[in-house]
Write a protein that holds these residues in place. Sequence first.
Motif, short mmCIF file in Angstrom:
data_model
loop_
_atom_site.label_atom_id
_atom_site.label_comp_id
_atom_site.label_asym_id
_atom_site.label_seq_id
_atom_site.Cartn_x
_atom_site.Cartn_y
_atom_site.Cartn_z
N ARG A 240 0.89 -1.32 0.03
CA ARG A 240 -0.04 0.05 0.17
C ARG A 240 0.89 1.16 -0.07
O ARG A 240 0.56 2.18 -0.77
N THR A 241 1.73 1.53 1.03
CA THR A 241 2.77 2.36 0.95
C THR A 241 3.53 2.58 -0.16
O THR A 241 3.74 3.75 -0.88
N ALA A 242 3.92 1.41 -0.98
CA ALA A 242 4.60 1.69 -2.03
C ALA A 242 3.81 2.04 -3.34
O ALA A 242 4.23 3.19 -4.22
N GLU A 243 2.60 2.00 -3.45
CA GLU A 243 1.60 2.27 -4.33
C GLU A 243 1.23 3.77 -4.01
O GLU A 243 0.76 4.28 -4.96
N GLN A 244 1.55 4.12 -2.99
CA GLN A 244 1.39 5.78 -2.72
C GLN A 244 2.78 6.33 -2.86
O GLN A 244 2.73 7.68 -2.88
N GLY A 245 3.79 5.75 -2.98
CA GLY A 245 5.19 6.44 -3.53
C GLY A 245 6.10 6.54 -2.52
O GLY A 245 7.03 6.95 -2.57
N VAL A 246 5.54 5.85 -1.21
CA VAL A 246 6.55 6.23 -0.06
C VAL A 246 6.57 4.73 0.63
O VAL A 246 6.18 4.59 1.81
N PRO A 247 7.36 3.67 0.09
CA PRO A 247 7.25 2.54 0.79
C PRO A 247 8.09 2.58 1.98
O PRO A 247 9.20 3.16 2.20
N ARG A 248 7.59 1.82 2.98
CA ARG A 248 7.93 1.67 4.35
C ARG A 248 7.95 0.21 4.65
O ARG A 248 6.95 -0.54 4.85
N GLY A 249 9.04 0.06 5.43
CA GLY A 249 9.05 -1.47 6.18
C GLY A 249 9.60 -2.39 5.18
O GLY A 249 10.23 -2.12 4.09
N GLU A 250 9.06 -3.56 5.23
CA GLU A 250 9.40 -4.79 4.35
C GLU A 250 8.39 -5.37 4.01
O GLU A 250 7.31 -5.37 4.59
N PRO A 251 8.37 -6.07 2.98
CA PRO A 251 7.04 -6.76 2.31
C PRO A 251 6.62 -7.99 3.54
O PRO A 251 7.88 -8.57 4.12
N ASP A 252 5.42 -8.36 3.39
CA ASP A 252 5.01 -9.31 4.56
C ASP A 252 5.78 -10.72 4.14
O ASP A 252 5.78 -11.07 2.91
N PRO A 253 6.35 -11.42 4.96
CA PRO A 253 7.05 -12.69 4.94
C PRO A 253 5.96 -13.80 4.42
O PRO A 253 6.40 -14.65 3.46
N LEU A 254 4.82 -13.65 4.72
CA LEU A 254 3.80 -14.60 3.80
C LEU A 254 3.63 -14.35 2.52
O LEU A 254 3.62 -15.27 1.74
N ASN A 255 3.75 -13.19 2.24
CA ASN A 255 3.68 -12.66 0.65
C ASN A 255 4.80 -13.09 -0.17
O ASN A 255 4.80 -13.69 -1.47
N GLN A 256 6.10 -13.27 0.70
CA GLN A 256 7.23 -13.48 0.08
C GLN A 256 7.11 -15.03 -0.27
O GLN A 256 7.70 -15.55 -1.18
N HIS A 257 6.61 -15.91 0.79
CA HIS A 257 6.50 -17.34 0.38
C HIS A 257 5.51 -17.79 -0.73
O HIS A 257 5.87 -18.65 -1.44
N ALA A 258 4.37 -16.75 -0.60
CA ALA A 258 3.48 -16.96 -1.84
C ALA A 258 4.28 -16.83 -3.23
O ALA A 258 3.91 -17.57 -4.01
N LEU A 259 4.98 -15.96 -3.45
CA LEU A 259 5.73 -15.69 -4.42
C LEU A 259 6.80 -16.64 -4.90
O LEU A 259 6.85 -17.36 -6.04
N ALA A 260 7.39 -17.28 -4.04
CA ALA A 260 8.15 -18.74 -3.75
C ALA A 260 7.39 -19.83 -4.43
O ALA A 260 7.87 -20.65 -5.46
N LEU A 261 6.31 -19.76 -3.96
CA LEU A 261 5.19 -20.83 -4.29
C LEU A 261 4.64 -20.86 -5.88
O LEU A 261 4.68 -21.78 -6.64
N ILE A 262 4.53 -19.61 -6.31
CA ILE A 262 4.00 -19.31 -7.64
C ILE A 262 5.34 -19.43 -8.66
O ILE A 262 5.04 -20.17 -9.54
N ARG A 263 6.53 -18.99 -8.02
CA ARG A 263 7.73 -19.54 -9.15
C ARG A 263 7.92 -20.92 -9.21
O ARG A 263 8.12 -21.58 -10.28
#
Length: 317
Positions: A240-263
């Motif tokens: 959400r903050t990235a889409e607002q132009g000011v990303p803060r923090g780190e991507p959620d680990p659950l979402n990182q795991h989801a991307l690994a499953l997609i790959r």
Amino acid sequence: MRVAFVGKGGSGKTTLSALFSRHLARSGAPVLAIDGDINQHLAEALAAGGQPGPVSPPLAAHVRELKDYLRGTNPRIDSAAEMIKTTPPGRGSRHLRFLGDDEIHTRHVSHVVGVPLMTTGEFDESDLGVACYHSKLAGVELYLSHLLDGPGEYVVVDMTAGADAFASGLFTRFDVTFLVAEPTRKGVSVYRQYRDHARDFGIRLAVIGNKVTTEDDLLFLKQQTGDDLLTYLVQDQWVRTAEQGVPRGEPDPLNQHALALIRAAVDDTVRDWRTLHRHAVDFHLRNARTWANAATGVDLANQVDPDYVPGELPAAP
């Protein structure tokens, strides 16, 4: 592998296309992202809050040059004027290597935060009221039909919203299609349409749940999509903050795991050149019969090279 992200407008398919492309690029994998949506926002999504920088000319602006290049010395195609978006390659056609050193990639590929990007192009005033967006997608369809991508090379395409992708044969150009669905009735309605159409053509379809916030959301997706549900992404403040132009923090680990499953799902897919080419020929013959023969004044069925299969027989050097 050629990967498409589809889904209802607003489901997050552009965001997923960008997240997956960046995920691949950061791992060192060769990747090319293609913006095939009528709303050309993939460059902004790839930039993740930064400025995407200058983007190379869109494919739609140079379709004639693309046709001239790809037809090569194919004796079945007399001119670019007789080449339509579904014209399949044959002996004498020029094939493209993944991010090769050729005039097509040189002209149309830009880099956004380390991710190579090609765009289709937006509507302009001359298109309003007289053209559909699928005319813009001719460049992408021809590009994919003539691309000889190899193992470990990834093409990620952000497609048009909804079941509109079925208005052209482009939906058959992919090894695997990911449908992004929100946990709502509207979110899964496009899934049902896509599932039924994809089944008729043997398209490999997997569902990615998005914007999941509760166990009930996940249960709903499982009930509605069954075994087609591959994984899901949770609401992520970083996105959400990235889409607002000011990303803060780190991507959620659950979402990182989801991307690994997609790959992993993509890597488990085996390319079937014959099926890809058969679909290309079938849709070319459909277009020839319904409008293209009359439009060009020639029988475009003669452009089909019998027994030719990309990746199995040599094309022009």
